[in-house]
Design an enzyme around this catalytic site. Structure first.
Site, short mmCIF file in Angstrom:
data_model
loop_
_atom_site.label_atom_id
_atom_site.label_comp_id
_atom_site.label_asym_id
_atom_site.label_seq_id
_atom_site.Cartn_x
_atom_site.Cartn_y
_atom_site.Cartn_z
N CYS A 2 -5.10 9.01 7.02
CA CYS A 2 -5.77 10.27 6.73
C CYS A 2 -7.28 10.12 6.84
CB CYS A 2 -5.41 10.74 5.33
SG CYS A 2 -3.64 10.84 5.02
N ARG A 51 -4.57 15.13 6.79
CA ARG A 51 -3.37 14.30 6.64
C ARG A 51 -2.68 13.99 7.96
NH1 ARG A 51 2.45 15.76 3.82
NH2 ARG A 51 3.08 13.61 3.38
N LEU A 52 -2.36 12.70 8.13
CA LEU A 52 -1.41 12.26 9.15
C LEU A 52 -0.15 11.89 8.37
CD1 LEU A 52 -0.69 11.39 12.07
CD2 LEU A 52 -1.62 9.14 11.53
N GLU A 78 -2.00 3.32 2.93
CA GLU A 78 -0.60 3.15 2.58
C GLU A 78 -0.51 2.08 1.49
OE1 GLU A 78 1.72 4.99 3.76
OE2 GLU A 78 0.87 5.80 5.61
N ASP A 101 3.22 7.53 -2.38
CA ASP A 101 2.33 6.46 -2.84
C ASP A 101 1.04 7.03 -3.40
OD1 ASP A 101 1.53 7.31 -0.30
OD2 ASP A 101 1.11 5.31 0.45
N ILE A 289 -0.51 -3.22 27.24
CA ILE A 289 -1.23 -2.71 28.41
C ILE A 289 -1.40 -3.83 29.41
CG2 ILE A 289 -2.42 -0.79 27.28
CD1 ILE A 289 -4.83 -2.58 26.91
N SER A 361 0.34 -4.57 13.88
CA SER A 361 -0.48 -5.41 14.76
C SER A 361 -0.54 -6.83 14.22
CB SER A 361 -1.90 -4.84 14.88
OG SER A 361 -2.71 -5.28 13.80
N GLY A 362 -1.06 -7.75 15.03
CA GLY A 362 -1.18 -9.15 14.65
C GLY A 362 -2.56 -9.55 14.21
#
Length: 627
Positions: A2, A51-52, A78, A101, A289, A361-362
């Site tokens: 968000c 908000r997403l 989150e 949450d 990619i 992701s790493g």
């Protein structure tokens, strides 16, 4: 994920709802699904939210309050342990209207006050208005995955997920902080708590702020200690690393919307995908990619890992359009930001967003386990320093460093200038030099004399000395890991990922940056992290049960785009005009050095792409946001 914004009037004023909406709507890319507002009864505090929708799609709207409307929150992030927190808080008598949450944070604040942040496992930036205490509480996660900026003015306190939101408030000064500008020229980013504007600050990672009408208190609530546990055996460490990372990965797979992963085929992203596949009922959606230029193209390695774990793999071949993407990114970053890997990060985010809304992701493996090649070079320099007495080392190697040629057209064997000159420096100055794009006389000759007069004897490297000295660590490698986590990781890597992913409304989660995992990794003695040239040594050994050696031990590739070639071809006219004639170049920099950089690059004498990119992005920032 968000966007949050708001302000707190201190001097008998009330919130202008139009201003609050304007601030919040600058963040629509961070939260395209919904918009919400709260203004307290007396009208002097306003919270905005974009908000997403990821969790609790039906009832997770914000701003959100407790039962009696005395505590309100606007939250970005989150919290992965929120279900455990809800159970704990319900046992203490708290009553929940949602299963989000966000509400868990509200009740945690009611129960534990500022200590609530220590209970949270996740990524977050939030603002809580406490009506009874007439105070605004802000907090940011431990390593800085989510951004939070603020302006503490005499009439109002203003905050936002991005600087552009704060700039919508009235009477915001755009006076440039010239020490921040000076930092940027070396580091490619502005280090916290500074921003490019004197009036606006970053809330540092792992800090909270309590704001009242009379004062602001900013306090650290977390730090990372690198004191080794020498009782740990190698097999125990490997088992623990896999188990903790597995848990960190599984809790990040909670989502009510499509979820996947970035996959480069490197150690870190491959480890995350391996653990996702282990805990997933169906194929993991992976995204990568590819580029036409071989030295930037990792697609074959990504495909190898995708085949190994039978993922639903999506590869997008990128033909980078230099000009449009550069101008787009300059707007999203708000400050001068010159890490060119923002370009491929944007493209992989854009690719992922076509089939998922959340991506793991790493990020974090290099910082936690000494994976960057510069750590090896730094330790090699230190070994030489320790062999040669300082009375001889400093004068001899200083002279050799000045005499040794710096020319990119020479064969690799003749490119030892940085090593020789670094041996003459002390360990902290040498490390600062190794990560700096501009340093010393060259930097001073580039900067306007007026700015040099204003900053007087200010030195960017003092930031490194302060952090190195304060590091909760004994050995040199651990100290520079700490230094990187406090600067480069937070203000470059995580800023890059946040803005690039949020530009396309994609949430990115980072299991390797789980604070429980990081705290365990910090206990591992340095001798298990960097062994000879092999960075991430113990981490790679732990992953052998999942990944083949040709993935674990392949040559490390940078995540980049051909900036060097762009500035000689695609961006030559545009870049030349921007570097030599741009408003920031004329205002802040000196023409002779600009011409020197440009001409050396065009002739092939030196690869000046980093310096030119710094200058170009500075000018694009000035075009978008300068006063």
């Amino acid at each position: 994920m968000c966007g949050i914004a708001g302000y707190f009037c201190k001097k008998h004023e009330t919130v202008d709802s139009d201003v609050l909406k304007k601030m919040t709507r600058t963040l629509v890319h961070r939260g395209p699904d919904e918009e919400g507002y709260f203004v307290n009864d007396k009208g002097f505090v306003g919270l905005g939210h974009r908000r997403l929708s990821i969790i609790d799609l039906a009832t997770g709207q914000q701003p959100l309050s407790n039962e009696d409307g005395t505590v309100w929150i606007s939250f970005n992030g989150e919290i992965y342990n929120y279900q455990d927190l809800i159970r704990e808080l319900e046992a203490k008598g708290h009553r929940f209207r949602t299963r989000s949450d966000t509400e868990a944070i509200v009740h945690a604040y009611e129960e534990w006050g500022t200590d609530a942040v220590k209970k949270l496992r996740g990524m977050f930036a939030f603002a809580v208005w406490d009506e009874n205490r007439q105070q605004l509480f802000l907090a940011r996660d431990r390593v800085g995955k989510k951004p939070l900026y603020y302006l503490d003015g005499p009439r109002r306190f203003v905050f936002g997920s991005e600087i552009k939101a704060i700039l919508q408030a009235p009477e915001v000064s755009r006076q440039i902080d010239y020490t921040a500008f000076y930092d940027y020229l070396s580091l490619l980013y502005v280090p916290a708590p500074k921003t490019i504007f004197t009036s606006i600050n970053k809330l540092p990672a792992g800090h909270w702020a309590m704001v009242t009408a009379d004062a602001i208190k900013v306090q650290s609530y977390w730090d990372l200690s690198f004191f080794p546990d020498n009782e740990l055996g190698e097999s125990q460490m490997m088992e623990d690393l896999v188990n903790i990372l597995d848990e960190a990965t599984q809790i990040r797979m909670i989502s009510e919307v499509p979820l996947g992963a970035f996959l480069s085929g490197g150690v870190d992203s491959s480890a995350v995908v391996a653990l996702m596949a282990k805990g997933s009922a169906g194929p993991v959606k992976t995204n990568s990619i590819s580029f036409s230029v071989a030295k930037y193209n990792e697609a074959a390695f990504a495909q190898q890992v995708a085949d190994l774990f039978h993922t639903d793999h999506h590869e997008f071949h990128v033909t980078p359009e230099a000009l449009p993407i550069v101008e787009k990114l300059a707007w999203h970053y708000d400050e001068p930001f010159a890490d060119s890997s923002a370009v491929p990060t944007y493209y992989v985010s854009e690719t992922a967003r076509k089939n998922v809304i959340v991506s793991l992701s790493g990020d974090g493996g290099d910082e936690n386990f000494a994976g960057y090649r510069r750590y090896y070079f730094d330790m090699r320099e230190n070994a030489v320093r320790n062999l040669v007495p300082e009375v001889l080392r400093t004068p001899v190697f200083s002279i050799l460093g000045r005499l040794y040629p710096k020319a990119d057209y020479l064969p690799q064997v003749f490119r030892g200038k940085a090593f020789i000159s670094n041996v003459a420096r002390d360990p902290v100055d040498a490390y600062y030099f190794s990560v700096s794009a501009l340093y010393g006389d060259e930097k001073r000759k580039l900067v306007s004399p007026d700015i040099l007069d204003q900053i007087k004897d200010y030195r960017t490297r003092d930031l490194f000395y302060d952090l190195y000295k304060a590091a909760p660590a004994k050995d040199h490698l651990s100290k520079i890991q700490y230094l990187d986590i406090k600067t480069y990781l937070c203000d470059d890597i995580l800023t890059k990922v946040d803005r690039a992913s949020m530009a396309v409304s994609l949430e990115v989660r980072c299991p390797i940056l789980d604070h429980v995992f990081m705290e365990y990794a910090a206990k591992i003695p340095s001798k298990y992290k960097l062994v000879g040239k092999d960075g991430k040594h113990i981490f790679k050994k732990a992953l052998k049960k999942f990944l083949p050696d040709d993935i674990l031990y392949r040559k490390k590739m940078g995540f980049g785009v051909p900036v060097e070639e762009w500035l000689r071809k695609d961006l030559k006219d545009y870049g030349g005009d921007m570097v030599l004639n741009g408003a920031a170049s004329r205002q802040f920099l000196q023409a002779p050095m600009l011409e020197k950089f440009w001409n050396e690059h065009q002739s092939g004498l030196r690869n000046r792409s980093t310096e030119l990119w710094i200058i170009m992005m500075l000018n694009l920032w000035q075009k978008n946001f300068g006063g």
